[in-house]
Scaffold this motif. Structure first.
Motif, PDB file in Angstrom:
ATOM      1  N   LYS C   3       0.838  -1.192   0.000  1.00  0.00           N
ATOM      2  CA  LYS C   3       0.000   0.000   0.000  1.00  0.00           C
ATOM      3  C   LYS C   3       0.872   1.240   0.000  1.00  0.00           C
ATOM      4  O   LYS C   3       1.995   1.216   0.499  1.00  0.00           O
ATOM      5  CB  LYS C   3      -0.903   0.020   1.241  1.00  0.00           C
ATOM      6  CG  LYS C   3      -1.954  -1.077   1.230  1.00  0.00           C
ATOM      7  CD  LYS C   3      -2.999  -0.857   2.299  1.00  0.00           C
ATOM      8  CE  LYS C   3      -4.069  -1.918   2.205  1.00  0.00           C
ATOM      9  NZ  LYS C   3      -4.921  -1.821   1.033  1.00  0.00           N
ATOM     10  N   LEU C   4       0.325   2.315  -0.520  1.00  0.00           N
ATOM     11  CA  LEU C   4       1.021   3.590  -0.491  1.00  0.00           C
ATOM     12  C   LEU C   4       0.711   4.288   0.837  1.00  0.00           C
ATOM     13  O   LEU C   4      -0.097   5.215   0.904  1.00  0.00           O
ATOM     14  CB  LEU C   4       0.593   4.454  -1.681  1.00  0.00           C
ATOM     15  CG  LEU C   4       1.056   3.911  -3.037  1.00  0.00           C
ATOM     16  CD1 LEU C   4       0.274   4.548  -4.169  1.00  0.00           C
ATOM     17  CD2 LEU C   4       2.551   4.126  -3.212  1.00  0.00           C
ATOM     18  N   ILE C   5       1.340   3.795   1.874  1.00  0.00           N
ATOM     19  CA  ILE C   5       1.115   4.344   3.205  1.00  0.00           C
ATOM     20  C   ILE C   5       2.449   4.411   3.934  1.00  0.00           C
ATOM     21  O   ILE C   5       3.449   3.859   3.464  1.00  0.00           O
ATOM     22  CB  ILE C   5       0.129   3.485   4.037  1.00  0.00           C
ATOM     23  CG1 ILE C   5       0.697   2.064   4.237  1.00  0.00           C
ATOM     24  CG2 ILE C   5      -1.223   3.396   3.335  1.00  0.00           C
ATOM     25  CD1 ILE C   5      -0.154   1.185   5.152  1.00  0.00           C
ATOM     26  N   ASN C   6       2.452   5.069   5.072  1.00  0.00           N
ATOM     27  CA  ASN C   6       3.662   5.070   5.887  1.00  0.00           C
ATOM     28  C   ASN C   6       3.609   3.929   6.893  1.00  0.00           C
ATOM     29  O   ASN C   6       4.440   3.039   6.860  1.00  0.00           O
ATOM     30  CB  ASN C   6       3.858   6.440   6.533  1.00  0.00           C
ATOM     31  CG  ASN C   6       4.243   7.468   5.479  1.00  0.00           C
ATOM     32  OD1 ASN C   6       5.103   7.203   4.636  1.00  0.00           O
ATOM     33  ND2 ASN C   6       3.570   8.594   5.460  1.00  0.00           N
ATOM     34  N   GLU C   9      -0.939   2.385  11.179  1.00  0.00           N
ATOM     35  CA  GLU C   9      -1.504   3.218  12.246  1.00  0.00           C
ATOM     36  C   GLU C   9      -1.690   4.675  11.802  1.00  0.00           C
ATOM     37  O   GLU C   9      -2.552   5.370  12.323  1.00  0.00           O
ATOM     38  CB  GLU C   9      -0.596   3.208  13.488  1.00  0.00           C
ATOM     39  CG  GLU C   9      -0.497   1.859  14.187  1.00  0.00           C
ATOM     40  CD  GLU C   9       0.330   0.837  13.403  1.00  0.00           C
ATOM     41  OE1 GLU C   9       1.315   1.248  12.739  1.00  0.00           O
ATOM     42  OE2 GLU C   9      -0.036  -0.359  13.411  1.00  0.00           O
ATOM     43  N   VAL C  11      -2.315   5.870   8.704  1.00  0.00           N
ATOM     44  CA  VAL C  11      -3.005   6.103   7.430  1.00  0.00           C
ATOM     45  C   VAL C  11      -3.995   7.259   7.522  1.00  0.00           C
ATOM     46  O   VAL C  11      -3.990   8.179   6.703  1.00  0.00           O
ATOM     47  CB  VAL C  11      -3.770   4.842   6.967  1.00  0.00           C
ATOM     48  CG1 VAL C  11      -4.620   5.150   5.740  1.00  0.00           C
ATOM     49  CG2 VAL C  11      -2.796   3.723   6.651  1.00  0.00           C
ATOM     50  N   LEU C  12      -4.834   7.214   8.542  1.00  0.00           N
ATOM     51  CA  LEU C  12      -5.900   8.211   8.618  1.00  0.00           C
ATOM     52  C   LEU C  12      -5.334   9.608   8.861  1.00  0.00           C
ATOM     53  O   LEU C  12      -5.730  10.574   8.195  1.00  0.00           O
ATOM     54  CB  LEU C  12      -6.898   7.816   9.715  1.00  0.00           C
ATOM     55  CG  LEU C  12      -8.094   8.738   9.868  1.00  0.00           C
ATOM     56  CD1 LEU C  12      -8.818   8.970   8.557  1.00  0.00           C
ATOM     57  CD2 LEU C  12      -9.049   8.172  10.904  1.00  0.00           C
ATOM     58  N   ASP C  14      -2.344  10.732   8.150  1.00  0.00           N
ATOM     59  CA  ASP C  14      -1.623  11.183   6.955  1.00  0.00           C
ATOM     60  C   ASP C  14      -2.597  11.608   5.860  1.00  0.00           C
ATOM     61  O   ASP C  14      -2.388  12.614   5.172  1.00  0.00           O
ATOM     62  CB  ASP C  14      -0.710  10.065   6.429  1.00  0.00           C
ATOM     63  CG  ASP C  14       0.465   9.787   7.355  1.00  0.00           C
ATOM     64  OD1 ASP C  14       0.691  10.588   8.287  1.00  0.00           O
ATOM     65  OD2 ASP C  14       1.161   8.767   7.145  1.00  0.00           O
ATOM     66  N   ALA C  15      -3.652  10.813   5.691  1.00  0.00           N
ATOM     67  CA  ALA C  15      -4.623  11.153   4.649  1.00  0.00           C
ATOM     68  C   ALA C  15      -5.334  12.459   4.979  1.00  0.00           C
ATOM     69  O   ALA C  15      -5.567  13.291   4.096  1.00  0.00           O
ATOM     70  CB  ALA C  15      -5.629  10.020   4.471  1.00  0.00           C
ATOM     71  N   ALA C  17      -4.141  14.911   6.668  1.00  0.00           N
ATOM     72  CA  ALA C  17      -3.196  15.994   6.386  1.00  0.00           C
ATOM     73  C   ALA C  17      -3.152  16.263   4.882  1.00  0.00           C
ATOM     74  O   ALA C  17      -3.076  17.415   4.439  1.00  0.00           O
ATOM     75  CB  ALA C  17      -1.810  15.633   6.914  1.00  0.00           C
ATOM     76  N   SER C  54     -13.320   5.012   7.829  1.00  0.00           N
ATOM     77  CA  SER C  54     -12.585   5.403   6.628  1.00  0.00           C
ATOM     78  C   SER C  54     -12.434   4.206   5.709  1.00  0.00           C
ATOM     79  O   SER C  54     -12.794   3.084   6.063  1.00  0.00           O
ATOM     80  CB  SER C  54     -11.222   5.972   7.009  1.00  0.00           C
ATOM     81  OG  SER C  54     -11.394   7.193   7.688  1.00  0.00           O
ATOM     82  N   GLY C  55     -11.903   4.442   4.525  1.00  0.00           N
ATOM     83  CA  GLY C  55     -11.746   3.367   3.557  1.00  0.00           C
ATOM     84  C   GLY C  55     -12.839   3.373   2.504  1.00  0.00           C
ATOM     85  O   GLY C  55     -12.840   2.530   1.605  1.00  0.00           O
ATOM     86  N   GLU C  76     -11.452   5.389  12.144  1.00  0.00           N
ATOM     87  CA  GLU C  76     -10.379   4.541  11.648  1.00  0.00           C
ATOM     88  C   GLU C  76     -10.914   3.730  10.468  1.00  0.00           C
ATOM     89  O   GLU C  76     -12.123   3.637  10.264  1.00  0.00           O
ATOM     90  CB  GLU C  76      -9.918   3.572  12.743  1.00  0.00           C
ATOM     91  CG  GLU C  76      -9.175   4.213  13.899  1.00  0.00           C
ATOM     92  CD  GLU C  76      -7.769   4.661  13.526  1.00  0.00           C
ATOM     93  OE1 GLU C  76      -7.188   4.135  12.562  1.00  0.00           O
ATOM     94  OE2 GLU C  76      -7.250   5.559  14.214  1.00  0.00           O
ATOM     95  N   VAL C  77     -10.009   3.084   9.729  1.00  0.00           N
ATOM     96  CA  VAL C  77     -10.447   2.323   8.568  1.00  0.00           C
ATOM     97  C   VAL C  77     -11.482   1.275   8.980  1.00  0.00           C
ATOM     98  O   VAL C  77     -11.214   0.446   9.852  1.00  0.00           O
ATOM     99  CB  VAL C  77      -9.246   1.656   7.869  1.00  0.00           C
ATOM    100  CG1 VAL C  77      -9.720   0.689   6.784  1.00  0.00           C
ATOM    101  CG2 VAL C  77      -8.338   2.720   7.275  1.00  0.00           C
ATOM    102  N   ALA C 198      -4.518  -2.381   8.677  1.00  0.00           N
ATOM    103  CA  ALA C 198      -4.170  -2.987   9.963  1.00  0.00           C
ATOM    104  C   ALA C 198      -4.287  -4.508   9.910  1.00  0.00           C
ATOM    105  O   ALA C 198      -3.586  -5.218  10.641  1.00  0.00           O
ATOM    106  CB  ALA C 198      -5.065  -2.437  11.072  1.00  0.00           C
TER     107      ALA C 198
END
Ligand SMILES: Nc1ncnc2c1ncn2[C@@H]1O[C@H](COP(=O)(O)OP(=O)(O)O)[C@@H](O)[C@H]1O
Ligand SMILES: Nc1ncnc2c1ncn2[C@@H]1O[C@H](COP(=O)(O)OP(=O)(O)O)[C@@H](O)[C@H]1O
Ligand SMILES: [Mg+2]
Ligand SMILES: [Mg+2]
Ligand SMILES: [Mg+2]
Ligand SMILES: [Mg+2]
Lengths: 210, 332, 332, 210
Positions: C3-6, C9, C11-12, C14-15, C17, C54-55, C76-77, C198
């Motif tokens: 995934k394109l994530i850091n 935990e 994800v939300l 960062d998204a 932001a 989210s998601g 959260e997702v 997660a």
């Protein structure tokens, strides 16, 4: 030793048959260094060529070639559509009746030149040109040496096949495969493979006719 | 291969029929494969036409409408359209003021548009062609067919569409297209390969911990294969590639697109945008306008492309002009 | 999982932001996890708030803006938001005219919104809550938690958002929300499972020739597993499910959404829309308005949901009213 | 035989530890019949509970329970956040110092009742209630029979565990799993599993303390 209109129609039938049979192989070659559509493109194109030649049967070799070329341009798209379409159209314009082997060889070369002019590829760029140029050279030599059509086409087919295989170690400089840089090395060019198939069909039809 | 299609052969026709059904504001010629604005040409307005292989939706059909394209010519999946399509589009939308062809720089697209331009000139339609070649993953050298056209196409189509709407002449419109293209750079990474319907299987195999870096939009492999890393790291290397090619100075303004390749959740695209914004902020470069979403896709490929356009005041004001298409709409 | 994530935990955050960086027209409280219109409440206007796990982007944050939501609360997702989020959203956007909570019918969402409503009433904010429960794959019986809320949420948010914009009072706005929900039905099929960050792996395994029929939007398995069929056949069974539940008579008008679940190419969505249009045309039912695209997604799930709303004249005119959000925009 | 504030803090520490350890298992259970987040939800929640109890150490059992419950409501979301949060808050409100076993059992039951009221689930619906109700009943019986806390908690843990396992053959009637209809049969309910874990932690802490 004269190539009739029926011969050209049979040639396109044979190409259509072979493309259908080798469709997956051509597409797999294109998947490796391109966009996985070369088999589909040519299958669609030569199926349409067959329909066009059946729908309005050509009355001369030139007409058959022009009709096939125009159909490819109008139905294929992609790089191979205009390239092969222009090749057959150039052949159709160059050919004069009755079609001798020498006349055919000259027309074939006109087709190859059309590809070179349109695509601006030179031998070694890892394109269909790498199969077509050796085929044309083989035909010219065969004419010079006075061999018959069947043998000439066999020689051309072999030259095209070798040319196609020789694209494997090359790094592509034209078409999509060039985007891969070094990674294009080690794969046969799909257009060179289909060109070899087209020339081999010529030999097949000549053998069947004789 | 699992897809919501009837047959691989009928995908394009079925989708065009769907577009026709969904968008009464468009004139969709399903058989001739042209998507045009309903209502025909407006006298004096330069017509803007684009096209390319299908599988990149909403590009280009989703950008047909007031303020953007007059017509789009969709080819078979990943296969450039045939000249007849562009000819019939040109005939349908030319008002006499001439036609601009916006062509992504692929051999197939170039050749087919070139033939179409010749056919159109035969019918006394004036055609200008502009190539889009923004993908810095491909070096523009004698070793390649030149850079690919990818995300910048959206910028060119939007800005030039607005300029044409304002009544600019063909030369002016073509010049602006070149300016926008020259100011734009793109770079893409893929997390998965895509599956073209006719091919029936993914274009390449990618292990569960690897990504293809520097991919195009036709399912072809990229420039290199690397281990998956954090979004921050991936964006850093994309931005290095973009900024190496076109350095940006503090105070400069940009239009930025973070574009999903088809199977990437929007939440991830925002994660990526956040990283892009951080990189540009660190250089005091302004993101004056942005797009985050699926605009230039590659079927079901997971991945992202980043496009940065160094935008001057003209471009920004044309960007803000009204646009009313299915995929891009504002001020209208 | 790629995934394109850091990190899973972050994800939300960062998204959020990223959303803040991409949309200056929004007031994004990254820490408090509220996405609101910038500028604060408009006196006399009922505030419309929605939220959920989210998601599903663009749901709900992509629908915040003039003509639609005042605020969205992303959990959260795949996890409903917590009461604090809705409380702080309500405080931020209530003008005194009251707040409508639009809640998808999931146990978690209901309970958290219910607690938020109690907290808000404690602060003298009037709250009305409307449940969306349009998914006919779930029978509404004592055997279930009731129907899930899915695609109809977009219809409710759009139509009710427009009504609130016109100054209707809270009761009227809530009534309309119930009317739209009551008139709407959805059904979805999945071609692949999705992978929550997660969880790290797909929610279920689906062989290469099977689909999950009657899925929700949280990666849960569906009502049954079937062999993949043509788009025409799949749409036929979805439409049977929809029309069995809510028959439509000749001459009736509808709003139809063909919605991608996240990883489905737009070209396939148009293929599906074409089949939906054919089914309705055969019954002389009119598709008065439509949406084709990714509106209510399930991360990287491939698949489609179809939502049909039997629309009356009020709904259609509110549908056409201006809306200016990142994911839905017209007339503005 | 009195349960101190420290005991309750230790209980939440043990829950947090066990949830962290069994996070994947809880999430896998939820993946089968839900949305694959139960482990993540509780891990996030009880980690926050730990932080809250460390940040502002409670001065009474009631405070510890209220703080934990409020934190769960504010940090978890989903179905389990409000349900567990309300349970601990109800326990906190019901508990009186000094906390005897009988007092605890009554408070625990108040927590279970809060879950039942909020979620409207009854035993047999395949939810956490299926583990919590037997646990509460076991506690009440233990109190009636006059057994010590350690043994009472062991009995409760066993009852909760059995209750959780007994959800396997059930068809869900509440929560997400109910969407699956028949297909929910054959899987353990994740919330029942986490309830069993919470009650087991009680026994673990009591054993360690004695
Ligand atoms: N500039 C060129 N000159 C000659 N042949 C070319 C050129 N570019 C591409 N080709 C040939 O076209 C083939 C690819 O055809 P095809 O896959 O049908 O089109 P596309 O690349 O547009 O998908 C290549 O394998 C190559 O042989
Ligand atoms: N109405 C209800 N009453 C009691 N418990 C419930 C109810 N609905 C769901 N649950 C419990 O919640 C658990 C799921 O929690 P979790 O996965 O954290 O939330 P969500 O379902 O919102 O994703 C279920 O396994 C079940 O035990
Ligand atoms: Mg190709
Ligand atoms: Mg192609
Ligand atoms: Mg959840
Ligand atoms: Mg869950």
């Amino acid at each position: 030793g004269v190539l009739t209109t029926a011969f050209f129609v049979a040639w396109f039938e044979e190409i259509a048959k072979q493309v259908r049979l080798q469709r997956e192989r051509l597409t797999a070659l294109d998947a490796a260094i391109g966009d996985a559509d070369h088999g589909t493109n040519l299958d669609r194109g030569f199926t349409e060529v067959g329909k066009a030649l059946t729908g309005s049967p050509p009355t001369s070799p030139g007409q058959a070639l022009l009709s096939a070329g125009t159909t490819l341009i109008r139905r294929v798209g992609g790089a191979s559509g205009p390239l092969y379409g222009s090749a057959f159209r150039a052949m159709g314009k160059a050919v004069a009746e009755p079609v001798t082997l020498a006349g055919f060889a000259a027309a074939f070369d006109a087709g190859v030149v059309a590809v070179e002019q349109l695509g601006k590829a030179v031998p070694g760029d890892k394109t269909m040109v790498d199969a077509l140029v050796p085929a044309s050279r083989a035909l010219a030599l065969a004419v010079r040496d006075g061999v018959g059509a069947r043998e000439a086409f066999d020689l051309a087919a072999r030259a095209a096949e070798e040319g196609a295989r020789a694209t494997i170690p090359l790094r592509a400089r034209k078409g999509r495969a060039s985007y891969l840089g070094e990674r294009s090395i080690g794969h046969e060019d799909p257009g060179a493979a289909s060109s070899a198939l087209i020339v081999a069909s010529l030999a097949t039809v000549a053998t069947a006719a004789s | 291969m699992k897809k919501l299609i009837n047959t691989p052969e009928s995908v394009l026709d079925d989708a065009l029929a769907g577009i026709a059904a969904a968008h009464p504001e468009l004139a969709v010629d399903v058989e001739g494969r042209v998507i045009a604005r309903a209502g025909g040409p407006r006298p004096g307005k330069v017509a803007v036409i684009s096209g390319g292989g299908s599988g990149h939706e909403p590009l280009h059909g989703g950008f047909v409408g007031p303020g953007m394209l007059n017509a789009a010519c969709p080819g078979e999946v990943f296969t450039s359209p045939v000249p007849d399509q562009m000819l019939s589009a040109a005939k349908a939308v030319d008002s006499g003021a001439g036609v601009l062809f916006i062509v992504k720089n692929y051999t197939g697209d170039r050749l087919n548009f070139q033939m179409a331009a010749e056919l159109a000139e035969d019918e006394d339609i004036t055609v200008e062609t502009v190539l889009v070649d923004d993908d810095v993953a491909v070096r523009d050298s004698t070793w390649t067919a030149g850079r690919r056209g990818t995300g910048a196409t959206v910028f060119v189509e939007k800005i030039v569409g607005a300029l044409a709407e304002q009544g600019a002449d063909l030369t002016t419109v073509a010049e602006m297209a070149k300016r926008v293209n020259a100011a734009s750079r793109s770079f893409a990474v893929a997390l998965t390969a895509c599956t073209a319907p006719a091919a029936g299987k993914p274009g390449f195999d990618l292990p569960d911990d690897e990504i293809e870096v520097g991919v195009g939009i036709h399912g072809e492999p990229g420039r290199s294969r690397e281990k998956i890393r954090s979004a921050k790291d991936i964006v850093a290397s994309c931005m290095d590639a973009l900024l190496d090619d076109q350095p940006l100075a503090a105070g400069e303004e940009t239009i930025v697109m973070v574009n999903g390749l088809g199977a990437t959740p929007l939440i991830e695209l925002y994660v990526v945008f956040n990283e892009v914004a951080a990189v540009l902020a660190a250089k005091d470069v302004t993101i004056a306008r942005s797009l985050v979403g699926n605009y230039v896709t590659s079927l079901d490929m997971a991945g992202v492309s980043i496009t940065v356009c160094r935008a001057d005041a003209d471009m920004l004001s044309l960007w803000d002009a009204p646009v009313n298409t299915s995929a891009l709409r504002w001020g209208a």
